[in-house]
Every structure is written in structure tokens, then in C-alpha cells.
Enzyme design. Structure first.
Site, short mmCIF file in Angstrom:
data_model
loop_
_atom_site.label_atom_id
_atom_site.label_comp_id
_atom_site.label_asym_id
_atom_site.label_seq_id
_atom_site.Cartn_x
_atom_site.Cartn_y
_atom_site.Cartn_z
N ARG A 1 0.87 -1.18 0.00
CA ARG A 1 0.00 0.00 0.00
C ARG A 1 0.90 1.23 0.00
O ARG A 1 1.47 1.59 1.03
CB ARG A 1 -0.87 -0.04 1.26
CG ARG A 1 -2.04 0.92 1.23
CD ARG A 1 -2.61 1.05 2.63
NE ARG A 1 -1.76 1.85 3.48
CZ ARG A 1 -1.51 1.63 4.75
NH1 ARG A 1 -2.04 0.62 5.37
NH2 ARG A 1 -0.71 2.44 5.44
N TYR B 1 4.38 5.18 11.24
CA TYR B 1 4.67 3.76 11.49
C TYR B 1 5.52 3.09 10.41
O TYR B 1 5.77 1.90 10.47
CB TYR B 1 3.38 2.96 11.72
CG TYR B 1 2.34 3.10 10.62
CD1 TYR B 1 2.40 2.32 9.48
CD2 TYR B 1 1.30 4.02 10.74
CE1 TYR B 1 1.45 2.44 8.48
CE2 TYR B 1 0.35 4.16 9.75
CZ TYR B 1 0.43 3.36 8.62
OH TYR B 1 -0.51 3.48 7.63
N HIS C 1 -3.27 4.53 4.86
CA HIS C 1 -4.44 3.63 4.95
C HIS C 1 -5.68 4.28 4.32
O HIS C 1 -6.36 3.68 3.50
CB HIS C 1 -4.69 3.29 6.42
CG HIS C 1 -5.93 2.50 6.65
ND1 HIS C 1 -6.07 1.18 6.25
CD2 HIS C 1 -7.12 2.85 7.22
CE1 HIS C 1 -7.28 0.75 6.57
NE2 HIS C 1 -7.93 1.73 7.16
C1 TPP Z 1 -14.46 -6.19 12.17
C2 TPP Z 1 -13.62 -4.96 12.06
N1 TPP Z 1 -12.67 -4.72 12.99
C3 TPP Z 1 -11.91 -3.60 12.91
C4 TPP Z 1 -12.10 -2.72 11.89
C5 TPP Z 1 -11.25 -1.44 11.83
N2 TPP Z 1 -10.33 -1.52 10.69
C6 TPP Z 1 -10.63 -0.87 9.55
S1 TPP Z 1 -9.48 -1.13 8.38
C7 TPP Z 1 -8.54 -2.06 9.40
C8 TPP Z 1 -7.23 -2.67 8.92
C9 TPP Z 1 -7.44 -3.74 7.90
O1 TPP Z 1 -6.26 -4.11 7.28
P1 TPP Z 1 -6.18 -5.15 6.13
O2 TPP Z 1 -7.18 -6.23 6.31
O3 TPP Z 1 -4.77 -5.56 5.98
O4 TPP Z 1 -6.67 -4.36 4.83
P2 TPP Z 1 -6.06 -3.05 4.15
O5 TPP Z 1 -6.70 -1.87 4.83
O6 TPP Z 1 -4.60 -3.09 4.29
O7 TPP Z 1 -6.51 -3.14 2.74
C10 TPP Z 1 -9.13 -2.17 10.67
C11 TPP Z 1 -8.55 -2.91 11.79
C12 TPP Z 1 -13.11 -2.99 10.95
N3 TPP Z 1 -13.36 -2.20 9.92
N4 TPP Z 1 -13.85 -4.12 11.04
#
Ligand code: TPP
Length: 380
Positions: free
Chosen positions: A271, A284, A275
């Protein structure tokens, strides 16, 4: 006979013969992520497909840049950019037949658009509207899922149901590396493998779950290795190599369609941006890491291959760039129009039968809006 005497007389019988229920070796991912571009395998890749992938990647990157700009102008509430991950986004959309289904996460707007959803409608949810914005049935694209991994059991359910009905449908579900720590990920993969459902799971391992690096997410050798525990094949692919991702996903879709069951594909990518627009990635991770990944850019990789094979020249690059600009200008113009919002919509579709509280609140809002309208009328 004493207890000790009894124990002394005990001779354990050998357990019944045991062997693994399936041979785990064919399920294991390759030691290295699979690559096509810049390797001998590239010569076999279809030139038309490579050109199509290239045009979509360039358009995708422009879309990300435009959507991010719209957050700064207050036209979008939030945008999770997939810059650097365009190869996975585009390939996921292109490998599916019209009758198949795509189950995206919130980061997968590009895949949704590449599948045919209107670029403005695809942003409805991220603009802060109460609904998805597009009809999931029109292009067979499930709503962009914000709760992590919840789209995965949905994909398995749909695929399994289709198979029971005798429909020739494959579901491709996308999830991030962080999403693999969710219970829904486990449940979806387990059900899919037990039912041999026609599903492909695409994990985009982009290094981070917001600020959490992969090393804090899992101790597994790779995310693709998790497949073996469920009894499905795991494949590792270079997620920035559009030709490789397309090939690996196509194989997995074909396998699922032929009744071979699910596959877990881990695409190694990065990425490049934060985020979302609400995140500061410099807190980070270091610039040098980002720079290293920029040297392995999905568009540059494909452009190099196409140019080397004489399939793309400067004029071709310019045409693709212009098409992307036209798309961005249209997106900008349409996103800059104020949508006609009806506050009363807040209460629509919450329950099939509205609760008394909801009816009360609806009446309260209706009265407030009517009073406001009267006041405005009186001032004119
Ligand atoms: C069930 C749930 N827990 C926590 C979150 C908060 N949250 C939003 S994005 C994220 C990180 C997700 O990372 P990843 O799965 O690696 O996907 P990326 O954003 O890197 O595409 C978190 C913890 C959420 N949206 N849903």
C-alpha cells in the site's frame, strides 16, 4: 490384584493405522511468489490481455488520485487508496465471467469499477450516503464491505447456494492481510473447503493493517500456507505483476468452476499511500521502504514488458493516459454536483416493519422540516 499389578499387566495395543486424509504437498504454495513479467513466461502471455491490463491499471491509478483529491475538497468523506495495488484490483475483476460474483472489501473500489459499476456510484458509500449506491445484482458485485472479512462467508454462501441450484457461478472474495485474523476468515475458508464451494479467496498482503505490520498479524510462514490447514490449495503470487495475478486467479477460477473447490491466493503487494486520507503513514513506516516498493511498481513493470515486446509506444502510452484523464474529468464533474438528499430517507429500509421509536423519530423530523420550510417561506 493390586492397581500396580494391573498396570504392569497392561500392554497398549497399537492404534488403528493412520494416514493424512489428503496429501498436503500439492496444497502447499510455491517457495517464491509466482512472476510472469520480465521472465520467460511473459512470452506466452496474450498481447491483447497485457494491453487491456495496462489501460486498466493506468485508469485505476488516475481514479485513486482523483478520489483522494475529492476527499480534500470535502466531496468524499473517506477514501482508501489502492495505489500500488492496481494489478490485484484489475486482475480480480477481469478474470470473472459476467455470471460470476465479486465480493470486495472497502479498499477494492477499482475492482468494482473495472467490473463495470459506474465510477460515481462506486463512491456513494464513501461519500457518506446510507446505501451502497449501486445495485449489487446489475454487475454481480456485493457491497463494498467495511467490517473486515464479513464478505467472505457471504461469498461462500452464495457460491455454495449456486452450486446446489446447478448454476455455473464462481465467487471471488477479496480481503486484506489484517482481515485474515478475523473469525469470519477462518469460518469462510473452513466452510468453503468442506463444501468444496466454487470460491476464490484473494488476500492482498499489502504489508499493513492500518499501522499493524504483517509480523504482528501472524506467525505463519505465509498467508498462503494457511490454505493447507483447511484442505485447499494456497498460491503465492507477485501482486504487482498484473500478468501473474491474472494467470493465478484465472487458474483458481477455472479450478472452482470445474468443481475442484476453493483456492486461497496470497498476492504480495504494498500500500504505497496511507491507509486512508485520515491516516498518517509516516508514523509507522519509513520512506525508504515505500521507495523500495515504488521501484517495483505495477504500471512500470507492465509498461516495460509491453515496450520491450514492441506492443506499446509513446503514442500508445499517451492514448491510455488521455482516456484516464477523460474518466477523471467526468468523475470530478459528477462528484462536484450536490446530490439531492431527502433527510426522511434516514428512516427508510431500517426495518421491514418500523419500530414505534423509529416512527416517532420520523414524525419528529417531519415536523421539524415542515416548521423550517414554513419559517423560510415567511422570510421570503
Ligand atoms: C471487524 C472490524 N474490525 C476492525 C475494523 C477497523 N479496521 C478498519 S481497516 C482495518 C485494517 C485492515 O487491514 P487489512 O485487512 O490488511 O486491509 P487493508 O486496509 O490493508 O486493505 C481495521 C482494523 C473494521 N473495519 N472491522
Amino acid at each position: 490384584m493390586t492397581v500396580m499389578e494391573q498396570r504392569g499387566a497392561y500392554r497398549p495395543t497399537p492404534p488403528p493405522a493412520w494416514q493424512p486424509r489428503t496429501d498436503p504437498a500439492p496444497l502447499l504454495p510455491d517457495a517464491e511468489p509466482y512472476r510472469v513479467l520480465g521472465t520467460e513466461a511473459a512470452a506466452k502471455a496474450d498481447p491483447e490481455l497485457l494491453r487491456r491490463l495496462y489501460a486498466e491499471l493506468v485508469k485505476g491509478r488516475r481514479y485513486n488520485a482523483q478520489a483522494t483529491a475529492l476527499t480534500k475538497q470535502g466531496r468524499l468523506a473517506v477514501y482508501p487508496s489502492s495505489t500500488g495495488q492496481e494489478a490485484c484490483e484489475v486482475a480480480a475483476a477481469l478474470v470473472l465471467e459476467e455470471r460470476d460474483w465479486l465480493f470486495p472489501s472497502y479498499r477494492d473500489t477499482l475492482a468494482v469499477v473495472a467490473r463495470g459499476v459506474d465510477p460515481v456510484e462506486a463512491l456513494t458509500l464513501l461519500r457518506g450516503d446510507w446505501h451502497t449506491g449501486y445495485d449489487p445484482y446489475e454487475h454481480r458485485v456485493a457491497p463494498l464491505s467495511t467490517p473486515l472479512a464479513t464478505q467472505l462467508p457471504h461469498a461462500v454462501g452464495l457460491a455454495h447456494a449456486a452450486r446446489l441450484k446447478g448454476d455455473d457461478v464462481v465467487a471471488l472474495a477479496m480481503v486484506g492481510d489484517g482481515g485474515t485474523s478475523e473469525g469470519d476468515f477462518h469460518e469462510a475458508l473452513n466452510f468453503a473447503a468442506v463444501w468444496q464451494a466454487p470460491v476464490v479467496f484473494l488476500v492482498q498482503n499489502n504489508g499493513f493493517a492500518i499501522s499493524v505490520p504483517l509480523a504482528k498479524q501472524t506467525a505463519a510462514p505465509s498467508l498462503a500456507h494457511k490454505a493447507v490447514g483447511y484442505g485447499m490449495p494456497g498460491r503465492l503470487v507477485d501482486g504487482n505483476d498484473a500478468a501473474a495475478v491474472h494467470e493465478v486467479l484465472s487458474d483458481a477460477v477455472r479450478h472452482a468452476r470445474a468443481g475442484g473447490g476453493p483456492t486461497l491466493v496470497e498476492a504480495i503487494t504494498y500500500r504505497v499511500e496511507a491507509h486512508t486520507n485520515a491516516d498518517d503513514a509516516t508514523r509507522y513506516r519509513g520512506d525508504s521502504e515505500v521507495e523500495t516498493w515504488k521501484q517495483h511498481d505495477p504500471i512500470a513493470l507492465l509498461e516495460r514488458e509491453l515496450t520491450a515486446r514492441g506492443l506499446l509506444d509513446d503514442a500508445g502510452v499517451e492514448t491510455v493516459r488521455q482516456d484516464a484523464e477523460t474518466m477523471a474529468a467526468d468523475l470530478r464533474a459528477r462528484m462536484n454536483q450536490d446530490p439531492a438528499l431527502d433527510p426522511m430517507d434516514l428512516f427508510a429500509h431500517v426495518y421491514a416493519e418500523p419500530t414505534p421509536q423509529l416512527l416517532e423519530q420520523r414524525e419528529q423530523l417531519r415536523a421539524e422540516l415542515a416548521a423550517e420550510a414554513d419559517q423560510e417561506g415567511a422570510q421570503r
